[in-house]
Design an enzyme around this catalytic site. Structure first.
Site, PDB file in Angstrom:
ATOM      1  N   LYS A 161       6.275  -7.556   4.884  1.00  0.00           N
ATOM      2  CA  LYS A 161       5.314  -6.523   5.303  1.00  0.00           C
ATOM      3  C   LYS A 161       5.224  -6.473   6.823  1.00  0.00           C
ATOM      4  O   LYS A 161       5.143  -5.396   7.398  1.00  0.00           O
ATOM      5  CB  LYS A 161       3.937  -6.789   4.700  1.00  0.00           C
ATOM      6  CG  LYS A 161       3.932  -6.529   3.209  1.00  0.00           C
ATOM      7  CD  LYS A 161       2.588  -6.064   2.693  1.00  0.00           C
ATOM      8  CE  LYS A 161       2.718  -5.571   1.263  1.00  0.00           C
ATOM      9  NZ  LYS A 161       1.667  -5.998   0.383  1.00  0.00           N
ATOM     10  N   LYS A 169       5.729   0.674  -5.973  1.00  0.00           N
ATOM     11  CA  LYS A 169       4.849   1.834  -6.013  1.00  0.00           C
ATOM     12  C   LYS A 169       4.544   2.382  -4.635  1.00  0.00           C
ATOM     13  O   LYS A 169       4.056   3.486  -4.499  1.00  0.00           O
ATOM     14  CB  LYS A 169       3.560   1.476  -6.733  1.00  0.00           C
ATOM     15  CG  LYS A 169       2.890   0.232  -6.236  1.00  0.00           C
ATOM     16  CD  LYS A 169       1.819  -0.171  -7.242  1.00  0.00           C
ATOM     17  CE  LYS A 169       1.216  -1.502  -6.886  1.00  0.00           C
ATOM     18  NZ  LYS A 169       0.348  -1.998  -7.924  1.00  0.00           N
ATOM     19  N   LYS A 212      13.393  -3.965  -4.737  1.00  0.00           N
ATOM     20  CA  LYS A 212      12.637  -3.909  -5.996  1.00  0.00           C
ATOM     21  C   LYS A 212      11.931  -2.567  -6.128  1.00  0.00           C
ATOM     22  O   LYS A 212      11.553  -1.955  -5.128  1.00  0.00           O
ATOM     23  CB  LYS A 212      11.663  -5.087  -6.091  1.00  0.00           C
ATOM     24  CG  LYS A 212      10.359  -4.873  -5.431  1.00  0.00           C
ATOM     25  CD  LYS A 212       9.290  -5.881  -5.854  1.00  0.00           C
ATOM     26  CE  LYS A 212       8.016  -5.437  -5.167  1.00  0.00           C
ATOM     27  NZ  LYS A 212       6.825  -6.107  -5.427  1.00  0.00           N
TER      28      LYS A 212
END
Ligand code: AMP
Ligand code: TRP
Length: 331
Positions: A114, A199, A196
């Site tokens: 992140k 969302k 991966k």
């Protein structure tokens, strides 16, 4: 009685990855383990580690709760609650921050990822996130935590923190074990199988949302990246995209990958993709219908009220004892 607990963050839409890696797994465990207790929560406090629009956060929080039930969760056997409605989660989260080291938090790959994507405006809570996650689990003395592969490292750190606390203050918390599915623990992006399925992805062709309609599902599977080899076989090195589709197929239809490969021997990808699209629609349509009923219902509110009450009672008692152990407060 053993307790199984898991949580899901209300950020972005729910994807097929969430369903196959976490939700389906949870529902399956519930059917298999009739002698266990099930705690499940929507991790809204984890969502605000990155900025959220308040009205959207609230909507998604309810959406996830409804979706879990719609996916086949047994509402009478599940303590379903919203993380922020139980203040002891935060209280223990803070205490556990004092039982985890900077170096341990710095090693978390999800944090590092992140940071590398976001550069600026990294909140302090994004860094301390694993302490709160450990609190979510050990506050309720969970024995098992079903999660997808990406949460393995956080789970290991939760175990370390629980052990450390027990060593310092005497046996107090149960050290939780992860449960990671054999197939479906890591569903990859349909457009980029090195990543991966997520969302929070900007490209909506890369993931299937649990709210996608039939046409969108079929379209996304049809346009999923494969290769020019053209033979249906499971080769996650040379045929990554196809291997991911096979994993999705096996996981959604509860079949073996080898079985599916045999079925499509000598065929090209077209039929395989068409059938996979249909399999997904077959599973998601009734879930979406259930969701539509639930989201407007008083029943959902009642389930969440009951969940809050049960979880709160447990959390309150556990925290009182915890503070006594540490020497906080007067007695
Ligand atoms: P999150 O969406 O990050 O809150 O994740 C909720 C649960 O879904 C966790 O147990 C994750 O490990 C799982 N999960 C998320 N994305 C995937 C994926 N692409 N494949 C398998 N499991 C996933
Ligand atoms: N960190 C998890 C995720 O991003 C969600 C989560 C928060 C969780 N607390 C938890 C999962 C406790 C299992 C147990 O997916």
């Amino acid at each position: 009685m053993k307790r199984i607990l898991s949580g899901i963050k209300p950020t972005g839409t729910l994807t097929l990855g969430n369903y196959l890696g976490a939700i389906k797994q949870f529902v399956k465990l519930q059917k298999k383990m009739s002698d266990c207790e099930f705690y499940l929560f929507v991790a809204d406090l984890h969502a605000i580690t990155v900025r959220q629009v308040p009205s959207e956060l609230r909507k998604r929080t309810l959406d996830i709760a409804a979706m879990y039930i719609a996916c086949g969760l047994d509402k009478d056997r599940t303590v379903l609650y919203i993380q922020s409605e139980i203040p002891q989660n935060v209280e223990l989260g803070y205490i556990l921050q004092s039982n985890v080291y900077m170096g341990e938090l710095e090693r978390m790959t999800q944090f590092k990822d992140k940071v590398s994507k976001q550069e600026k405006s990294i909140t302090a809570s994004l860094f301390t996130y694993p302490a709160l996650m450990a609190a979510d689990i050990i506050l309720y003395d969970a024995d098992y935590v079903p999660v997808g592969d990406d949460q393995k490292q956080h789970l290991e750190l939760s175990r370390t923190i629980a052990n450390r606390f027990n060593n310092s203050y005497g046996d107090f918390f149960i050290v939780p074990d992860p449960i990671i599915p054999e197939v479906g623990a890591r569903i990859m992006d349909l457009q980029n199988p090195d990543r991966k399925m997520s969302k929070s992805d900007e490209n909506d062709k890369g993931y299937i949302s649990l709210f996608d309609d039939e046409a969108a599902i079929k379209r996304k599977i049809k346009s999923a990246v494969t290769d020019s080899i053209g033979i249906v076989k499971y080769d996650p090195i040379n045929q990554k995209g196809l291997a991911n589709l096979l994993t999705i197929y096996a996981s959604i239809a509860d079949r073996n990958i080898e079985d599916i490969v045999t079925q499509y021997a000598g065929q090209n990808y077209k039929q395989f993709k068409e059938d996979l699209g249909n399999e997904i629609v077959k599973v998601l349509s009734p879930i979406q219908e259930n969701y539509g009923q639930l989201i407007k219902s008083q029943e959902l509110q009642d389930i969440l009220d009951r969940g809050r009450e049960t979880a709160s009672n447990y959390a309150f008692k556990k925290m009182r004892k915890c503070k006594r152990k540490i020497g906080l407060g007067r007695k």
